[in-house]
Design a protein around this motif. Structure first.
Motif, mmCIF file in Angstrom:
data_model
loop_
_atom_site.group_PDB
_atom_site.id
_atom_site.type_symbol
_atom_site.label_atom_id
_atom_site.label_comp_id
_atom_site.label_asym_id
_atom_site.label_seq_id
_atom_site.Cartn_x
_atom_site.Cartn_y
_atom_site.Cartn_z
ATOM 1 N N ALA A 1 11.356 -50.121 -6.942
ATOM 2 C CA ALA A 1 11.691 -51.296 -6.131
ATOM 3 C C ALA A 1 11.383 -51.014 -4.662
ATOM 4 O O ALA A 1 10.851 -51.861 -3.944
ATOM 5 N N GLY A 2 11.701 -49.780 -4.218
ATOM 6 C CA GLY A 2 11.397 -49.406 -2.844
ATOM 7 C C GLY A 2 9.908 -49.341 -2.589
ATOM 8 O O GLY A 2 9.420 -49.731 -1.530
ATOM 9 N N VAL A 3 9.161 -48.834 -3.579
ATOM 10 C CA VAL A 3 7.700 -48.780 -3.440
ATOM 11 C C VAL A 3 7.123 -50.178 -3.288
ATOM 12 O O VAL A 3 6.262 -50.425 -2.439
ATOM 13 N N ARG A 4 7.615 -51.099 -4.125
ATOM 14 C CA ARG A 4 7.116 -52.480 -4.031
ATOM 15 C C ARG A 4 7.483 -53.108 -2.686
ATOM 16 O O ARG A 4 6.673 -53.816 -2.069
ATOM 17 N N ALA A 5 8.712 -52.843 -2.235
ATOM 18 C CA ALA A 5 9.154 -53.423 -0.955
ATOM 19 C C ALA A 5 8.325 -52.868 0.198
ATOM 20 O O ALA A 5 7.887 -53.619 1.080
ATOM 21 N N LEU A 6 8.104 -51.555 0.186
ATOM 22 C CA LEU A 6 7.316 -50.945 1.257
ATOM 23 C C LEU A 6 5.895 -51.474 1.256
ATOM 24 O O LEU A 6 5.321 -51.764 2.309
ATOM 25 N N ASP A 7 5.328 -51.625 0.063
ATOM 26 C CA ASP A 7 3.969 -52.145 -0.049
ATOM 27 C C ASP A 7 3.891 -53.561 0.506
ATOM 28 O O ASP A 7 2.955 -53.923 1.215
ATOM 29 N N ARG A 8 4.908 -54.366 0.170
ATOM 30 C CA ARG A 8 4.907 -55.757 0.620
ATOM 31 C C ARG A 8 5.085 -55.855 2.132
ATOM 32 O O ARG A 8 4.467 -56.698 2.797
ATOM 33 N N THR B 1 1.946 -57.357 -13.087
ATOM 34 C CA THR B 1 1.498 -55.984 -12.863
ATOM 35 C C THR B 1 2.138 -55.382 -11.614
ATOM 36 O O THR B 1 2.254 -54.160 -11.512
ATOM 37 N N THR B 2 2.557 -56.223 -10.690
ATOM 38 C CA THR B 2 3.177 -55.708 -9.460
ATOM 39 C C THR B 2 4.526 -55.068 -9.739
ATOM 40 O O THR B 2 4.991 -54.246 -8.954
ATOM 41 N N THR B 3 5.162 -55.430 -10.844
ATOM 42 C CA THR B 3 6.430 -54.802 -11.223
ATOM 43 C C THR B 3 6.182 -53.504 -11.967
ATOM 44 O O THR B 3 6.776 -52.469 -11.661
ATOM 45 N N LEU B 4 5.301 -53.534 -12.951
ATOM 46 C CA LEU B 4 5.098 -52.355 -13.784
ATOM 47 C C LEU B 4 4.372 -51.236 -13.050
ATOM 48 O O LEU B 4 4.695 -50.057 -13.261
ATOM 49 N N GLY B 5 3.413 -51.563 -12.175
ATOM 50 C CA GLY B 5 2.616 -50.526 -11.514
ATOM 51 C C GLY B 5 3.446 -49.450 -10.827
ATOM 52 O O GLY B 5 3.361 -48.267 -11.188
ATOM 53 N N PRO B 6 4.272 -49.809 -9.847
ATOM 54 C CA PRO B 6 5.089 -48.783 -9.166
ATOM 55 C C PRO B 6 6.088 -48.118 -10.105
ATOM 56 O O PRO B 6 6.344 -46.922 -9.992
ATOM 57 N N LEU B 7 6.667 -48.886 -11.034
ATOM 58 C CA LEU B 7 7.625 -48.316 -11.978
ATOM 59 C C LEU B 7 6.961 -47.250 -12.842
ATOM 60 O O LEU B 7 7.493 -46.150 -13.025
ATOM 61 N N SER C 1 3.789 -33.824 -34.462
ATOM 62 C CA SER C 1 4.317 -35.117 -34.007
ATOM 63 C C SER C 1 4.294 -35.150 -32.487
ATOM 64 O O SER C 1 4.292 -34.110 -31.825
ATOM 65 N N SER C 2 4.261 -36.338 -31.943
ATOM 66 C CA SER C 2 4.237 -36.487 -30.487
ATOM 67 C C SER C 2 4.874 -37.805 -30.100
ATOM 68 O O SER C 2 5.011 -38.721 -30.916
ATOM 69 N N ILE C 3 5.255 -37.870 -28.834
ATOM 70 C CA ILE C 3 5.750 -39.128 -28.273
ATOM 71 C C ILE C 3 5.073 -39.296 -26.923
ATOM 72 O O ILE C 3 4.934 -38.330 -26.158
ATOM 73 N N LYS C 4 4.571 -40.480 -26.660
ATOM 74 C CA LYS C 4 3.824 -40.685 -25.427
ATOM 75 C C LYS C 4 4.193 -42.012 -24.785
ATOM 76 O O LYS C 4 4.757 -42.903 -25.436
ATOM 77 N N MET C 5 3.853 -42.115 -23.521
ATOM 78 C CA MET C 5 4.114 -43.328 -22.739
ATOM 79 C C MET C 5 2.844 -43.654 -21.966
ATOM 80 O O MET C 5 2.223 -42.772 -21.367
ATOM 81 N N TYR C 6 2.446 -44.906 -21.996
ATOM 82 C CA TYR C 6 1.290 -45.323 -21.208
ATOM 83 C C TYR C 6 1.371 -46.820 -20.954
ATOM 84 O O TYR C 6 2.162 -47.530 -21.581
ATOM 85 N N ASP C 7 0.578 -47.272 -19.994
ATOM 86 C CA ASP C 7 0.558 -48.702 -19.691
ATOM 87 C C ASP C 7 -0.705 -49.315 -20.293
ATOM 88 O O ASP C 7 -1.780 -48.731 -20.253
ATOM 89 N N LYS C 8 -0.539 -50.478 -20.881
ATOM 90 C CA LYS C 8 -1.653 -51.215 -21.470
ATOM 91 C C LYS C 8 -2.038 -52.335 -20.511
ATOM 92 O O LYS C 8 -1.260 -53.249 -20.260
ATOM 93 N N CYS C 9 -3.233 -52.205 -19.960
ATOM 94 C CA CYS C 9 -3.787 -53.236 -19.059
ATOM 95 C C CYS C 9 -2.884 -53.496 -17.865
ATOM 96 O O CYS C 9 -2.908 -54.585 -17.279
ATOM 97 N N GLY C 10 -2.071 -52.495 -17.497
ATOM 98 C CA GLY C 10 -1.245 -52.616 -16.304
ATOM 99 C C GLY C 10 -0.077 -53.557 -16.430
ATOM 100 O O GLY C 10 0.647 -53.757 -15.446
ATOM 101 N N ILE C 11 0.181 -54.117 -17.615
ATOM 102 C CA ILE C 11 1.246 -55.109 -17.738
ATOM 103 C C ILE C 11 2.195 -54.832 -18.900
ATOM 104 O O ILE C 11 3.253 -55.437 -19.011
ATOM 105 N N VAL C 12 1.836 -53.902 -19.784
ATOM 106 C CA VAL C 12 2.688 -53.546 -20.919
ATOM 107 C C VAL C 12 2.997 -52.054 -20.853
ATOM 108 O O VAL C 12 2.087 -51.229 -20.783
ATOM 109 N N LEU C 13 4.283 -51.714 -20.846
ATOM 110 C CA LEU C 13 4.717 -50.325 -20.917
ATOM 111 C C LEU C 13 4.922 -49.987 -22.388
ATOM 112 O O LEU C 13 5.771 -50.587 -23.052
#
Length: 501
Positions: free
Chosen positions: A390-397, A254-260, A313-325
Motif C-alpha cells: 500500500a505504501g509502495v502504491r501511495a509513494l508511486d502515485r 494490476t496496480t494493486t497486485l504489482g507492488p503486493l 513435490s513443490s509449491i510456487k507462487m507467481y503472477d499471471k499477466c500481472g493481475i492474477v496471483l
C-alpha cells in the motif's frame, strides 16, 4: 492474528478460484509393462524370446499406419521435429491460430525420444531365456486434439513395446467449457480466469472434475491412436504422473497486485525455511525426515515465479499477466502425500489407516482436498508477512506526474526544501482537528508567496496528498500523504543525514 490476503484485499479482488491445472497421466498395459510379464506373455503365445524384435516391429508398423491414416483423414501433415530447442507447444499454437478451436484432431508431431524397451537375453548360468529391461530411442507421435470436454489435450505414443502412453490435459481448459455450457460469462488470460460472472458456481464446477470422465476419454484416445492393447488382451491402466492444483486470486487491477507481488516475493525468499515448506505440504518434520530436508529442499526465483521444492513435490507462487496471483502445488509423485484410506493386507483383512495416496486417476478426488490444503497453508503464511505494497502504491502515485484536465501535474519531491516544509506544516497535529487555511500556513512558509502557496495546495489536492474540508478552504493530509511525509522524515533523519556525516 494477521488478516488473510483475501480479506485484506477483499474489495480489490474480483474472485478466488481453486482448480486443477496441469494433469499428466501415464498409461500402461499391465500384463506387459514389466519384463517378467512380457516374458510370460511371449511364452503363452508360443513366441520365441529371440523373435521378440520381429513381434515388436509388427506392432510398431501398426501404430505408424494408424498415425498416417489419422493424418490423411484430417488432411494434415505429420510434422517431424528433430531439434530439441523447438517447442512442440509453439508449433501447435501456430496451427491453432490458423485452424481455430473447434473439436477434432489438431496436429500430429513426431520426434525421436528415449523410451523403455526389452532385450532378449539367455542366461548361461540358469539356462533360462527371457527379456530383460532395456532403454533406447524410438519414434514417438504426439497426437494433439481439441477435445469437446477437456479442451486442448495430447497423447504421446511410442512406436515400440511396451507402449507406455502419456496424456496431458488442463483443468482450467476443462472448466472453461463447463462455464460456457452453463452460459456463465468469463474472461481468460492465458490459462487463468480474470473474470467470471459467477465465481461460486465456477468453484462448484471445478470441484466436480470426474475421474470417470477422464477414464472414458483416455480409453477412447488410446484405442484410436495406439490400437495394440487388443493383442495383449487388456485395456490400459492409467496412473497420475504429475498433478498441479492452483489457487488463483484474481485482482481487479494490476496496480494493486504489482507492488503486493513484489513484496511477497522478496520476503518469501528471505523468510521461508525448509521446515516451513514441509509443513505447507502437509508433512510433519520427524528426525528421519529432517535428515532429508537439506538435500531435497530448494527455493528459486524463475522469472516472475518463486518456487519451493521438497523431494518430488513443490509449491510456487507467481503472477499471471500481472493481475492474477497464483499459488500452485505440484506433485510429481502423488504417493508423497498421505491420507486415511482403506488398505488391503496380505491376510485379506482390509483396515482404514494413514497411507500414501494411490497413483490411480481416481485419487484425483482425494488429492483435491489435500493439495488445496497445501495452497491454503502457503496463503496463510503470505498473509503473515509484512505488507508494504500500500505504501509502495501511495509513494508511486504521489511522486509520479499526473494528468489533470489536459495538464501535467508534477509529482512531489519530498526532499525539496519548500515542499518538505509545506508537508511538515500540514503534518502538525492541530491540522487534523479542523484542517488549516492557506493564511494560517503563510507565516511559517516565508519561501512561498500567497499565489505560489495556492498553486502548491492545488497541486497536492490533484495528487491526492491532501483533502479539503467540505464547504471550506481548510486542508488536511490524506492517509497516504501522512504516511509518505512521515516516512520521508524518518528516512532523512535516520539514514541520509547519518550517512553524510
Amino acid at each position: 492474528m494477521s488478516q488473510c490476503l483475501t480479506e485484506r484485499y477483499g474489495d480489490r479482488i474480483a474472485g478466488v478460484l481453486s482448480c486443477y491445472d496441469r494433469i499428466v497421466i501415464t498409461g500402461t498395459v499391465p500384463v506387459i509393462c514389466y519384463a517378467e510379464g512380457m516374458t510370460r506373455f511371449l511364452h503363452s503365445r508360443g513366441i520365441r524370446i529371440f523373435d521378440y524384435p520381429q513381434f515388436a516391429q509388427t506392432l510398431r508398423d501398426r501404430v505408424r499406419d494408424v498415425a498416417a491414416s489419422l493424418a490423411e483423414t484430417a488432411d494434415i501433415t505429420i510434422e517431424h521435429i528433430a531439434k530439441s530447442h523447438v517447442r512442440k507447444e509453439e508449433v501447435v499454437a501456430r496451427v491453432l491460430a490458423q485452424r481455430g478451436d473447434h473439436p477434432g484432431l489438431v496436429h500430429i508431431v513426431s520426434a525421436m525420444e528415449a523410451c523403455d524397451s526389452y532385450r532378449p537375453w539367455h542366461d548361461k548360468a540358469s539356462g533360462k531365456t527371457f527379456v530383460r529391461p532395456d532403454s533406447g530411442k524410438c519414434l514417438h507421435y504426439y497426437f494433439y486434439f481439441m477435445d469437446a470436454d477437456l479442451g486442448l489435450i495430447y497423447l504421446r505414443v511410442p512406436t515400440w513395446c511396451p507402449f507406455r502412453l502419456q496424456f496431458y490435459c488442463n483443468g482450467h481448459s476443462w472448466l472453461a467449457r463447463q462455464l460456457a455450457a452453463e452460459g456463465i460469462d468469463y474472461t481468460m488470460a492465458d490459462n487463468a480466469f480474470v473474470r467470471i460472472a459467477d465465481w461460486q458456481r465456477a468453484q462448484t464446477l471445478a470441484d466436480a472434475l470426474s475421474p470417470d470422465l477422464l477414464h472414458r476419454t483416455l480409453d477412447g484416445y488410446a484405442a484410436q491412436c495406439c490400437p495394440v492393447s487388443d493383442v495383449f488382451g487388456q485395456t490400459y491402466h492409467w496412473s497420475l504422473m504429475q498433478v498441479e492444483y492452483a489457487t488463483d486470486l484474481a485482482f481487479r487491477s494490476t496496480t494493486t497486485l504489482g507492488p503486493l507481488y513484489e513484496q511477497l516475493v522478496r520476503q518469501s525468499v528471505l523468510s521461508v525455511k525448509a521446515e516451513q515448506v514441509v509443513s505447507f505440504l502437509g508433512r510433519h518434520v520427524t528426525p528421519q525426515l529432517a535428515q532429508e530436508i537439506g538435500s531435497q529442499f530448494s527455493t528459486r526465483i524463475e522469472g516472475t515465479c518463486i518456487k519451493h521444492r521438497f523431494g518430488k513435490s513443490s509449491i510456487k507462487m507467481y503472477d499471471k499477466c500481472g493481475i492474477v496471483l497464483r499459488i500452485e502445488t505440484t506433485a510429481n509423485d502423488v504417493s508423497f502425500f498421505k491420507h486415511h484410506r482403506k488398505v488391503e493386507h496380505r491376510d485379506g483383512l482390509p483396515t482404514r489407516e494413514l497411507a500414501p495416496v494411490k497413483k490411480s486417476i481416481y485419487s484425483l478426488i482425494d488429492l483435491r482436498g489435500i493439495l488445496l490444503g497445501c495452497n491454503r497453508r502457503y496463503l496463510l503464511h503470505l498473509s503473515s508477512l509484512d505488507d508494504f505494497s500500500a505504501g509502495v502504491r501511495a509513494l508511486d502515485r504521489l511522486t509520479r506526474p499526473h494528468k489533470v484536465e489536459e495538464k501535467t501535474v508534477k509529482g512531489i519531491n519530498f526532499f525539496e526544501p519548500g515542499e518538505s516544509a509545506l508537508l511538515r506544516a500540514l503534518q502538525n497535529p492541530r491540522v487534523n482537528i479542523s484542517g488549516i487555511r492557506r493564511g494560517d500556513l503563510l507565516p511559517d512558509l516565508d519561501m512561498f508567496s500567497p499565489n505560489r502557496l495556492s498553486r502548491q495546495l492545488r497541486r497536492l489536492l490533484d495528487l491526492g496528498a491532501i483533502k479539503r474540508v467540505t464547504g471550506t478552504y481548510r486542508y488536511y493530509l490524506t492517509k497516504a500523504g501522512r504516511a509518505a511525509t512521515a516516512a520521508a522524515r524518518r528516512l532523512t533523519a535516520a539514514t541520509i543525514i547519518p550517512a553524510l556525516i
